[in-house]
Design a protein around this motif. Sequence first.
Motif, PDB file in Angstrom:
ATOM      1  N   VAL A  34     -14.481  39.291  19.891  1.00 44.83           N
ATOM      2  CA  VAL A  34     -14.611  38.702  18.163  1.00 44.83           C
ATOM      3  C   VAL A  34     -12.845  38.544  17.943  1.00 44.83           C
ATOM      4  N   GLU A  35     -12.996  37.685  16.935  1.00 46.02           N
ATOM      5  CA  GLU A  35     -11.860  37.398  16.176  1.00 46.02           C
ATOM      6  C   GLU A  35     -12.492  37.280  14.754  1.00 46.02           C
ATOM      7  N   ARG A  36     -10.616  37.756  14.066  1.00 46.86           N
ATOM      8  CA  ARG A  36     -10.709  38.602  13.146  1.00 46.86           C
ATOM      9  C   ARG A  36      -9.483  37.224  11.834  1.00 46.86           C
ATOM     10  N   TYR A  37     -10.456  36.288  10.823  1.00 48.90           N
ATOM     11  CA  TYR A  37      -9.771  35.157  10.388  1.00 48.90           C
ATOM     12  C   TYR A  37      -8.944  36.238   8.959  1.00 48.90           C
ATOM     13  N   HIS A  38      -7.888  35.951   9.257  1.00 51.76           N
ATOM     14  CA  HIS A  38      -7.470  36.026   7.058  1.00 51.76           C
ATOM     15  C   HIS A  38      -6.611  34.831   6.634  1.00 51.76           C
TER      16      HIS A  38
ATOM     17  N   PRO B  32      -3.405  31.353   9.217  1.00 51.01           N
ATOM     18  CA  PRO B  32      -4.564  32.379   8.873  1.00 51.01           C
ATOM     19  C   PRO B  32      -3.791  33.379  10.157  1.00 51.01           C
ATOM     20  N   GLU B  33      -3.856  34.230   9.699  1.00 43.69           N
ATOM     21  CA  GLU B  33      -3.630  35.675  10.359  1.00 43.69           C
ATOM     22  C   GLU B  33      -4.334  35.692  11.422  1.00 43.69           C
ATOM     23  N   VAL B  34      -4.693  36.059  12.839  1.00 41.70           N
ATOM     24  CA  VAL B  34      -5.447  35.907  13.164  1.00 41.70           C
ATOM     25  C   VAL B  34      -5.769  37.606  14.495  1.00 41.70           C
TER      26      VAL B  34
ATOM     27  N   SER C  82      -7.391  36.554  -0.653  1.00 45.10           N
ATOM     28  CA  SER C  82      -7.338  35.917   0.570  1.00 45.10           C
ATOM     29  C   SER C  82      -8.808  35.820   1.152  1.00 45.10           C
ATOM     30  N   LYS C  83      -9.537  35.020   2.170  1.00 40.11           N
ATOM     31  CA  LYS C  83     -10.470  35.016   2.127  1.00 40.11           C
ATOM     32  C   LYS C  83     -10.085  35.086   4.260  1.00 40.11           C
ATOM     33  N   ASN C  84     -11.472  36.294   4.440  1.00 42.01           N
ATOM     34  CA  ASN C  84     -11.601  36.843   5.821  1.00 42.01           C
ATOM     35  C   ASN C  84     -12.915  36.661   6.186  1.00 42.01           C
TER      36      ASN C  84
ATOM     37  N   PHE D 291     -23.328  25.361  18.574  1.00 45.63           N
ATOM     38  CA  PHE D 291     -22.947  25.646  16.762  1.00 45.63           C
ATOM     39  C   PHE D 291     -22.708  26.557  16.394  1.00 45.63           C
ATOM     40  N   TYR D 292     -21.776  26.082  15.585  1.00 42.66           N
ATOM     41  CA  TYR D 292     -21.387  26.434  14.180  1.00 42.66           C
ATOM     42  C   TYR D 292     -21.935  26.875  13.401  1.00 42.66           C
ATOM     43  N   HIS D 293     -22.154  27.936  12.816  1.00 42.74           N
ATOM     44  CA  HIS D 293     -22.288  27.322  11.272  1.00 42.74           C
ATOM     45  C   HIS D 293     -21.765  28.326  10.158  1.00 42.74           C
ATOM     46  N   GLY D 294     -21.480  27.346   8.948  1.00 42.06           N
ATOM     47  CA  GLY D 294     -19.903  28.651   8.308  1.00 42.06           C
ATOM     48  C   GLY D 294     -18.852  28.008   8.536  1.00 42.06           C
ATOM     49  N   LEU D 295     -18.103  27.392   9.895  1.00 40.72           N
ATOM     50  CA  LEU D 295     -16.734  28.108  10.200  1.00 40.72           C
ATOM     51  C   LEU D 295     -15.825  26.442   9.897  1.00 40.72           C
ATOM     52  N   ASP D 296     -14.684  27.129   9.901  1.00 38.67           N
ATOM     53  CA  ASP D 296     -14.178  26.882   8.668  1.00 38.67           C
ATOM     54  C   ASP D 296     -12.677  26.346   9.345  1.00 38.67           C
ATOM     55  N   GLY D 297     -11.935  25.871   8.522  1.00 41.26           N
ATOM     56  CA  GLY D 297     -11.423  24.591   8.858  1.00 41.26           C
ATOM     57  C   GLY D 297     -10.218  25.476   9.065  1.00 41.26           C
ATOM     58  N   SER D 298      -9.408  27.040   9.483  1.00 45.21           N
ATOM     59  CA  SER D 298      -8.729  26.621  10.254  1.00 45.21           C
ATOM     60  C   SER D 298      -8.966  27.944  11.335  1.00 45.21           C
ATOM     61  N   VAL D 299     -10.501  27.783  11.628  1.00 45.82           N
ATOM     62  CA  VAL D 299     -10.259  28.248  12.925  1.00 45.82           C
ATOM     63  C   VAL D 299     -10.129  27.382  14.177  1.00 45.82           C
ATOM     64  N   ARG D 300      -9.211  27.213  14.990  1.00 46.43           N
ATOM     65  CA  ARG D 300      -8.449  27.395  15.966  1.00 46.43           C
ATOM     66  C   ARG D 300      -9.229  27.475  17.178  1.00 46.43           C
TER      67      ARG D 300
END
Lengths: 183, 260
Positions: free
Chosen positions: B83-87, B102-104, B124-126, B251-260
Amino acid sequence: MRELFKDKEHLVRVAALAVAGFLVFLLAKARLVPAGFGAYGHFRAGALDDNRARPLVFAGRQAGADCHEDIVKARHGSKHAAIGCETCHGPLEKHAADPSALTPERPDQRDLCLGCHHENAARPAFIRQVNPQDHGEPGPCTACHKAHHPEMEEPAPAAGAVVGTAADPHGAPPAQPAQEVKQ
Amino acid sequence: MSPTRREFLAQSGKFLLLTGAAALAFDQILAGKPEEASNYKLTNHWWGMIIDIEKCIGCGACVRADKAENDVPRQPYYFRTWVERYHVPPVDLQHPETESLPEVDSPNGGYDGFTEKYRRGDGSKNFFVPKLCNHCAHSPCVQVCPVGATFESPDGTVLVDTKYCMGCRYCVQACPYGCRYIHPVTHVVDKCSLCYHRITKGLTTACCEACPTGARRLADLKNPDDPVHEFLRTHTIQVLKPQMATGSKMFYHGLDGSVR
């Protein structure tokens, strides 16, 4: 016919060599390619069974519900009702196969709860979060909450209440911008 | 010892009527163990998973369950799922045109959960993003394997033939999602098998079993009764790195554009 092949003995030799080479290739292929290779694609079909052969470690929530009806009843109507038994109690396939073989450990009644319910900025707002510093008393959470049905019968908290204060330990978590967009 | 006429007729009749796997299943039902009957049909399934980021609370139950179920080494570099945490920092109001990267972080893959690190309400968005093998339909790892030791199974999982893998690490480099590692004991590649030993027995995966919020749900895309179809139809869905056309089935729901 004889005339035709009079000077062509070398061709027959080459042909014989080619046939021998092909036979060697067939023999080598039969020995080197494992059984079942190519049955479903470019892989060994037996690998599917190898992957299936791994023993189970988690029994699954159905196995738990089959024996522990009292817990199913206790969790009914709670937000914890849909959580698998093994999420908190650990993998229990051995216990499901033979209850005397393995007795599930009682999970830590503070750290386990805080694993999901500790305040965290990245945690979505739908889950109740507390700051253990100023929520309740030090000691196990189960002193106040039943683990299988943690909701306490209390009047609904006032709107805009801050989560985790001593005055209102069960206030609604503060609304986040993400939450507004969702609604 | 040659079979009697009666045994011969019974055997041949059984095999004529119920050929192949069905005959084996019938044997097990006769032996009083119908649950062990192998009635799993490869062609009737197409496995994937729904991952709902809005439901992931970062408790790490999936990581712990996966390591227990699949005997993954406990050292913090080996994961079949993590599990990754995005900030995502707030927008710089003076220079809104600059992208805020983003900080991961993923301490021990999220195995021990995440300690509070960011402050709620600082703009921030987390969020948490669970990751695992995407079980691609057109998988880069399968394409590069020189010996056919990793493959797309007919029921839509990407599996490893550990007896055939020679540990060359091509697939580890090829996977765009970083889902593979070389097992420190067997020295061959290891990765999420989508709990193939469980899903072929009618159980869900260990991570889905352990997830307390239903953020992960196993999906059988060939099963018309699977609620996955309703979910895919009524939610916004994205896969990781869609530009790579891997045919990912996570299939991700709620996937943010910052996720790599």
